[in-house]
Design a protein around this motif. Sequence first.
Motif, PDB file in Angstrom:
ATOM      1  N   THR A   1      -2.331   2.853   4.016  1.00  0.00           N
ATOM      2  CA  THR A   1      -3.693   2.891   3.486  1.00  0.00           C
ATOM      3  C   THR A   1      -4.390   1.538   3.541  1.00  0.00           C
ATOM      4  O   THR A   1      -5.609   1.477   3.687  1.00  0.00           O
ATOM      5  CB  THR A   1      -3.692   3.412   2.040  1.00  0.00           C
ATOM      6  OG1 THR A   1      -2.785   2.619   1.247  1.00  0.00           O
ATOM      7  CG2 THR A   1      -3.263   4.870   1.991  1.00  0.00           C
TER       8      THR A   1
ATOM      9  N   ARG B   1       1.543  10.757  -1.293  1.00  0.00           N
ATOM     10  CA  ARG B   1       1.441   9.340  -0.928  1.00  0.00           C
ATOM     11  C   ARG B   1       2.757   8.662  -1.311  1.00  0.00           C
ATOM     12  O   ARG B   1       3.166   8.698  -2.463  1.00  0.00           O
ATOM     13  CB  ARG B   1       0.282   8.665  -1.666  1.00  0.00           C
ATOM     14  CG  ARG B   1      -1.074   9.290  -1.397  1.00  0.00           C
ATOM     15  CD  ARG B   1      -2.115   8.838  -2.412  1.00  0.00           C
ATOM     16  NE  ARG B   1      -2.480   7.441  -2.205  1.00  0.00           N
ATOM     17  CZ  ARG B   1      -3.552   7.045  -1.528  1.00  0.00           C
ATOM     18  NH1 ARG B   1      -4.365   7.945  -0.990  1.00  0.00           N
ATOM     19  NH2 ARG B   1      -3.842   5.769  -1.394  1.00  0.00           N
TER      20      ARG B   1
ATOM     21  N   ASP C   1       0.807  -1.217   0.000  1.00  0.00           N
ATOM     22  CA  ASP C   1       0.000   0.000   0.000  1.00  0.00           C
ATOM     23  C   ASP C   1       0.841   1.267   0.000  1.00  0.00           C
ATOM     24  O   ASP C   1       2.064   1.224  -0.183  1.00  0.00           O
ATOM     25  CB  ASP C   1      -0.975  -0.019   1.174  1.00  0.00           C
ATOM     26  CG  ASP C   1      -0.278  -0.360   2.489  1.00  0.00           C
ATOM     27  OD1 ASP C   1       0.954  -0.517   2.488  1.00  0.00           O
ATOM     28  OD2 ASP C   1      -0.965  -0.474   3.516  1.00  0.00           O
TER      29      ASP C   1
ATOM     30  N   ALA D   1      -6.345  12.561   5.359  1.00  0.00           N
ATOM     31  CA  ALA D   1      -5.016  12.816   4.814  1.00  0.00           C
ATOM     32  C   ALA D   1      -4.715  14.305   4.966  1.00  0.00           C
ATOM     33  O   ALA D   1      -5.511  15.157   4.549  1.00  0.00           O
ATOM     34  CB  ALA D   1      -4.954  12.398   3.352  1.00  0.00           C
TER      35      ALA D   1
ATOM     36  N   GLY E   1      -7.856   2.154   6.165  1.00  0.00           N
ATOM     37  CA  GLY E   1      -8.994   2.465   5.308  1.00  0.00           C
ATOM     38  C   GLY E   1     -10.270   2.768   6.073  1.00  0.00           C
ATOM     39  O   GLY E   1     -10.940   3.776   5.793  1.00  0.00           O
TER      40      GLY E   1
END
Length: 293
Positions: A243, A262, A163, A257, A247
Motif C-alpha cells: 500500500t 490486508r 505498510d 483491492a 497508493g
Amino acid sequence: MTRPYDLPSMSALVCFEAAARNLSFKEAATELNVTPAAVSHQIKRLEADLGTPLFRRQHRGVDLTETGAYLFVALQRGFEGISEAVREVRYPGEAEDVVIRATTAVSAFWLTPQITAFWKARPDIIVSQIVSDVAVPTGRADLSIHYGMLPEDDPACIPLFHDDIVAVGTSDFAAARRVSTLADLRRVPLIHVVAEGTDWTGWAEWLNHFAEEPPAERGIAVNNHMIALQLARDGAGAVLGWTGLIGPLLESGDLVALTPERMPSPQTFYLQTHERASSLARVFRDWLVASQR
C-alpha cells in the motif's frame, strides 16, 4: 560487416525511455526539447521496428504494455550504466549533491514524487537516482532504499514506512472473474514476483497468513515488481501490492483491492545512509524521513 549490437534507432529508444518514465508524450517532449509529434513519430517508428505496441493510448494519457514495461526496465539499466560512465569521465572525482539508489517500482511510485516535492522546498540541492532491480553494491550512492528486515542497532538505517500487503487487480478483472473472497483467488491467474536478491512476500505466504491454502496453479512469474503491476493493469491476473507503493494506482482506480484482507508487511522499507554521504545528502535524508511522519 555485421553490427555487434542488434539495436533500433537510438533516437527512438531515448524518446521511448522518456515517455515511459513520464507516462506522457508531452512531458517527454518538454524534457527532450522537441515537439510531442516528434516523440510520437519516434515511438511509432520503434513499435513498427519491433512489431509490437509499447503503449496503450488512452483518453487521459498512455500506459505501458507488458512488452513496453519489459523494454523500459532494460533501457533504464542500460542508460544507468552509460550515464554513470559518462559522468565519471566528464567529472572525475566530482558528483551531484545527492545520489540515491532505489528499485524501479520504488522510484516510479514513491521516490520520484518525493524528490519533486523536495525540489520545491530546496531547489538548490540536486538529487539524482540510480534505478536498479539488481542486488549490487551501492557504488556511488549516498543513500539507498531497501525492503527487508531493518538491521538492528545500525544508526545508518532508518525506517521509512511499514505498510500492508493487499491483493489487487483491475475492476474489470474482478468483475469478469467474480473475485471478492480469498477462496476466489485460488482459481484465477496469479502474478508472482521472483527476483534474485529480494524478499518480496509471495502468494503462498500471503494466503497462509489468512489460513488459506496456497494457490492451485503456478500462475505468471516475472522478475520485476513494476512489470508485475503492469501485467495486473493489463488484466492478466491478480498481484500482491504494497500500500505504501501503489497508493497512486489505487487512488486513480487503475488497480483495486480484490478482497478486504490486508496483511501487515513482514518487512520494512528503510533508508540507508552510506559513508560517502555529504552534508547535503543528509539534509535530503532528514527531509525524506520527516515527510513520512
